[in-house]
Motif scaffolding. Sequence first.
Motif, PDB file in Angstrom:
ATOM      1  N   UNK A 236       0.831  -1.201   0.000  1.00 25.57           N
ATOM      2  CA  UNK A 236       0.000   0.000   0.000  1.00 25.57           C
ATOM      3  C   UNK A 236       0.866   1.251   0.000  1.00 25.57           C
ATOM      4  N   UNK A 237       1.952   1.244   0.756  1.00 25.58           N
ATOM      5  CA  UNK A 237       2.851   2.400   0.760  1.00 25.58           C
ATOM      6  C   UNK A 237       3.496   2.584  -0.612  1.00 25.58           C
ATOM      7  N   UNK A 238       3.869   1.482  -1.225  1.00 24.15           N
ATOM      8  CA  UNK A 238       4.447   1.556  -2.576  1.00 24.15           C
ATOM      9  C   UNK A 238       3.447   2.111  -3.572  1.00 24.15           C
ATOM     10  N   UNK A 239       2.205   1.641  -3.469  1.00 20.42           N
ATOM     11  CA  UNK A 239       1.169   2.128  -4.372  1.00 20.42           C
ATOM     12  C   UNK A 239       0.927   3.620  -4.153  1.00 20.42           C
ATOM     13  N   UNK A 240       0.872   4.031  -2.892  1.00 20.80           N
ATOM     14  CA  UNK A 240       0.657   5.447  -2.592  1.00 20.80           C
ATOM     15  C   UNK A 240       1.771   6.312  -3.164  1.00 20.80           C
ATOM     16  N   UNK A 241       3.000   5.833  -3.052  1.00 21.74           N
ATOM     17  CA  UNK A 241       4.135   6.592  -3.595  1.00 21.74           C
ATOM     18  C   UNK A 241       4.043   6.684  -5.114  1.00 21.74           C
ATOM     19  N   UNK A 242       3.748   5.562  -5.759  1.00 21.18           N
ATOM     20  CA  UNK A 242       3.640   5.541  -7.227  1.00 21.18           C
ATOM     21  C   UNK A 242       2.479   6.420  -7.684  1.00 21.18           C
ATOM     22  N   UNK A 243       1.331   6.265  -7.056  1.00 24.66           N
ATOM     23  CA  UNK A 243       0.146   7.037  -7.451  1.00 24.66           C
ATOM     24  C   UNK A 243       0.359   8.523  -7.188  1.00 24.66           C
TER      25      UNK A 243
ATOM     26  N   UNK B 260      -1.849   2.023 -12.053  1.00 23.10           N
ATOM     27  CA  UNK B 260      -2.369   0.753 -11.535  1.00 23.10           C
ATOM     28  C   UNK B 260      -2.001  -0.402 -12.463  1.00 23.10           C
ATOM     29  N   UNK B 261      -2.046  -0.158 -13.752  1.00 25.19           N
ATOM     30  CA  UNK B 261      -1.671  -1.186 -14.723  1.00 25.19           C
ATOM     31  C   UNK B 261      -0.195  -1.561 -14.547  1.00 25.19           C
ATOM     32  N   UNK B 262       0.664  -0.565 -14.379  1.00 26.53           N
ATOM     33  CA  UNK B 262       2.094  -0.825 -14.172  1.00 26.53           C
ATOM     34  C   UNK B 262       2.337  -1.514 -12.827  1.00 26.53           C
ATOM     35  N   UNK B 263       1.615  -1.102 -11.800  1.00 33.79           N
ATOM     36  CA  UNK B 263       1.731  -1.722 -10.491  1.00 33.79           C
ATOM     37  C   UNK B 263       1.346  -3.201 -10.583  1.00 33.79           C
ATOM     38  N   UNK B 264       0.251  -3.481 -11.280  1.00 29.28           N
ATOM     39  CA  UNK B 264      -0.200  -4.863 -11.437  1.00 29.28           C
ATOM     40  C   UNK B 264       0.806  -5.697 -12.227  1.00 29.28           C
ATOM     41  N   UNK B 265       1.421  -5.110 -13.229  1.00 30.66           N
ATOM     42  CA  UNK B 265       2.459  -5.824 -13.982  1.00 30.66           C
ATOM     43  C   UNK B 265       3.628  -6.200 -13.085  1.00 30.66           C
ATOM     44  N   UNK B 266       4.028  -5.260 -12.247  1.00 32.89           N
ATOM     45  CA  UNK B 266       5.191  -5.480 -11.382  1.00 32.89           C
ATOM     46  C   UNK B 266       4.883  -6.403 -10.206  1.00 32.89           C
ATOM     47  N   UNK B 267       3.640  -6.386  -9.696  1.00 39.11           N
ATOM     48  CA  UNK B 267       3.295  -7.125  -8.489  1.00 39.11           C
ATOM     49  C   UNK B 267       2.353  -8.293  -8.711  1.00 39.11           C
ATOM     50  N   UNK B 268       1.860  -8.445  -9.920  1.00 41.23           N
ATOM     51  CA  UNK B 268       0.955  -9.549 -10.212  1.00 41.23           C
ATOM     52  C   UNK B 268      -0.456  -9.351  -9.691  1.00 41.23           C
ATOM     53  N   UNK B 269      -0.756  -8.184  -9.177  1.00 39.59           N
ATOM     54  CA  UNK B 269      -2.100  -7.880  -8.668  1.00 39.59           C
ATOM     55  C   UNK B 269      -2.296  -6.376  -8.641  1.00 39.59           C
ATOM     56  N   UNK B 270      -3.555  -5.980  -8.597  1.00 35.01           N
ATOM     57  CA  UNK B 270      -3.865  -4.559  -8.443  1.00 35.01           C
ATOM     58  C   UNK B 270      -3.620  -4.141  -6.996  1.00 35.01           C
ATOM     59  N   UNK B 271      -3.453  -2.864  -6.745  1.00 37.10           N
ATOM     60  CA  UNK B 271      -3.324  -2.397  -5.364  1.00 37.10           C
ATOM     61  C   UNK B 271      -4.557  -2.795  -4.547  1.00 37.10           C
ATOM     62  N   UNK B 272      -4.366  -3.038  -3.255  1.00 35.93           N
ATOM     63  CA  UNK B 272      -5.466  -3.479  -2.381  1.00 35.93           C
ATOM     64  C   UNK B 272      -6.620  -2.483  -2.372  1.00 35.93           C
ATOM     65  N   UNK B 273      -6.324  -1.209  -2.523  1.00 34.96           N
ATOM     66  CA  UNK B 273      -7.381  -0.190  -2.496  1.00 34.96           C
ATOM     67  C   UNK B 273      -8.363  -0.317  -3.660  1.00 34.96           C
ATOM     68  N   UNK B 274      -8.026  -1.106  -4.676  1.00 36.05           N
ATOM     69  CA  UNK B 274      -8.913  -1.299  -5.818  1.00 36.05           C
ATOM     70  C   UNK B 274      -9.951  -2.390  -5.508  1.00 36.05           C
ATOM     71  N   UNK B 275      -9.691  -3.201  -4.496  1.00 30.14           N
ATOM     72  CA  UNK B 275     -10.640  -4.239  -4.084  1.00 30.14           C
ATOM     73  C   UNK B 275     -10.910  -5.302  -5.128  1.00 30.14           C
ATOM     74  N   UNK B 276      -9.965  -5.486  -6.062  1.00 30.23           N
ATOM     75  CA  UNK B 276     -10.155  -6.455  -7.156  1.00 30.23           C
ATOM     76  C   UNK B 276      -8.912  -7.315  -7.288  1.00 30.23           C
ATOM     77  N   UNK B 277      -8.424  -7.885  -6.221  1.00 28.45           N
ATOM     78  CA  UNK B 277      -7.158  -8.613  -6.263  1.00 28.45           C
ATOM     79  C   UNK B 277      -7.238  -9.976  -6.935  1.00 28.45           C
ATOM     80  N   UNK B 278      -8.424 -10.380  -7.360  1.00 28.76           N
ATOM     81  CA  UNK B 278      -8.561 -11.657  -8.071  1.00 28.76           C
ATOM     82  C   UNK B 278      -8.282 -11.515  -9.555  1.00 28.76           C
ATOM     83  N   UNK B 279      -8.184 -10.280 -10.045  1.00 25.67           N
ATOM     84  CA  UNK B 279      -8.024 -10.037 -11.480  1.00 25.67           C
ATOM     85  C   UNK B 279      -6.654 -10.376 -11.972  1.00 25.67           C
TER      86      UNK B 279
END
Length: 96
Positions: A6-13, A77-96
């Motif tokens: 989440x901290x990483x996502x916040x920094x990137x966003x 978010x697309x780049x985050x998902x590429x790097x981490x294999x999932x969307x950020x938790x704040x998106x609430x869609x971690x199954x995608x």
Amino acid sequence: MADKGDLGWRAVAGAAAFVGGFVARKALTYAWKKATGKEPPTNPESPQVALSEALGWAVVTGVGMEVTRLLVTRAAARQYAKANGRLPASFGMNDA
């Protein structure tokens, strides 16, 4: 407490929003100058600025900045998902 992801996502966003906002503001100012032939109002709230000009600038910047925020957040978010294999938790869609 936020986890490292989440901290990483916040920094990137946050960084993406800052850069996107800066670029969008420059682009909107340029487009305004081309369309109207004059600088955008620096203080649209001033009674010395025509209401039509103040409203026009408010609409242009409001819509332009929000569209930029949306597009930049989606791209980050697309780049985050590429790097981490999932969307950020704040998106609430971690199954995608």
